[in-house]
Enzyme design. Structure first.
Site, short mmCIF file in Angstrom:
data_model
loop_
_atom_site.label_atom_id
_atom_site.label_comp_id
_atom_site.label_asym_id
_atom_site.label_seq_id
_atom_site.Cartn_x
_atom_site.Cartn_y
_atom_site.Cartn_z
N ASP A 23 121.10 42.25 -10.06
CA ASP A 23 119.92 41.40 -10.20
C ASP A 23 120.31 40.03 -10.74
O ASP A 23 120.96 39.92 -11.79
CB ASP A 23 118.93 42.08 -11.15
CG ASP A 23 117.70 41.22 -11.39
OD1 ASP A 23 116.92 41.03 -10.44
OD2 ASP A 23 117.54 40.72 -12.52
N ASP B 108 115.44 31.02 -6.44
CA ASP B 108 114.39 30.99 -5.41
C ASP B 108 114.05 32.42 -4.98
O ASP B 108 114.30 32.82 -3.85
CB ASP B 108 114.80 30.13 -4.21
CG ASP B 108 116.05 30.66 -3.51
OD1 ASP B 108 116.86 31.35 -4.18
OD2 ASP B 108 116.21 30.41 -2.31
#
Length: 287
Positions: free
Chosen positions: A143, A164
């Protein structure tokens, strides 16, 4: 979110704005001999086929990169933005659109460090293969939000962070704010770039203000912030959930970025706008 595939949206108006900013920031970073690090928290696959079934299904590139590909009157920053995209294609035809890691690969120097995070297993494998021969590069299937703290500050104390996420989960908005705050605490000199969609959602509308507060609070941004938004579509009714446009919020921006975007935004409104009220917003707070 593992269901999200950027291939459906590759080369759309949001990619144009995001990668225009990324291109100019990376070029500015390369003006100094000292190496820098780019951390891409949601890297994607690296490249996407414009001719493939995903891109063709929605055809969003038609109202994005395709509007600029053959233009002869591009402002200089937009012409520079197109250089790595042309390099990513052969024969002069637009067949592939490079994601942010591919644009970075084409603009960064060998001594510059690239760190990419991507959770989707297919996109991770594609990206890992694409960047396998690039020096000073790591591709991870962890992650990106939770891994960012471990990347900061970079060894050379020069760095750029691109965030993003898909924002398909509303929790992404809060994660962005937390990552920016924690990032500034560890690396107040860093350039932090946050992309966000312009949606008819409270979380989307509030995000720029929350980012401004995060940039101004605590350690704070040493070189201020810059906020740019490009609105290209009109809300059709009160129940519309489509993306009207997108924005980029840059903390510690290069001093040249405001004027470069000011040169490009009226042109982008004219070329990419899909209704008469298409517009842009450009605001900045200096340190």
């Amino acid at each position: 979110m593992l269901a999200y595939r950027h291939a459906f949206h590759a080369g759309n108006h949001a990619d144009v704005l995001k990668h225009l900013v990324l291109s100019e920031v990376l070029r500015h970073m390369a003006e100094k001999e000292k190496p820098y690090t780019l951390v891409d928290t949601h890297a994607g696959a690296g490249g996407y086929s414009i001719e493939g079934q995903y891109a063709q299904k929605k055809g969003e590139y038609v109202h994005g990169i395709s509007k600029l590909w053959d233009a002869k009157d591009l402002p200089a920053p937009l012409a520079r933005y197109l250089e790595p995209i042309r390099a990513f294609n052969s024969g002069g035809q637009l067949r592939q659109y490079p994601g942010s890691p591919a644009i970075a690969n084409l603009l960064m120097r060998e001594q510059d460090r690239l760190r990419c995070y991507e959770l989707h297993p297919t996109d991770y494998r594609i990206l890992d293969t694409y960047l396998s021969t690039r020096p000073n590069t790591q591709v991870s299937d962890k992650d990106g939000f939770s891994s960012l703290r471990g990347e900061l500050p970079p060894p050379s104390r020069r760095g750029v962070v691109l965030m993003d996420p898909s924002y398909e989960l509303k929790t992404d908005y809060g994660k962005v704010i937390t990552a920016v705050r924690e990032g500034l605490e560890k690396f107040a000199d860093g350039v932090f770039m946050v992309w966000y969609p312009q949606l008819q959602l409270l979380e989307s509308a509030q995000l720029p203000q929350r980012l401004k507060a995060a940039a101004d609070a605590g350690v704070g941004a040493k070189k201020g912030w810059l906020h740019v938004r490009l609105t290209v579509q009109q809300q059709s009714d009160s129940r519309a959930f489509g993306m009207l446009g997108s924005g980029m919020f840059i903390i510690n921006p290069p001093y040249t970025l405001h004027d470069e975007l000011q040169e490009c935004l009226p042109y982008l409104v004219e070329k990419l706008g899909q209704y008469d009220g298409a517009n842009f917003l450009l605001e900045q707070r200096a340190a």
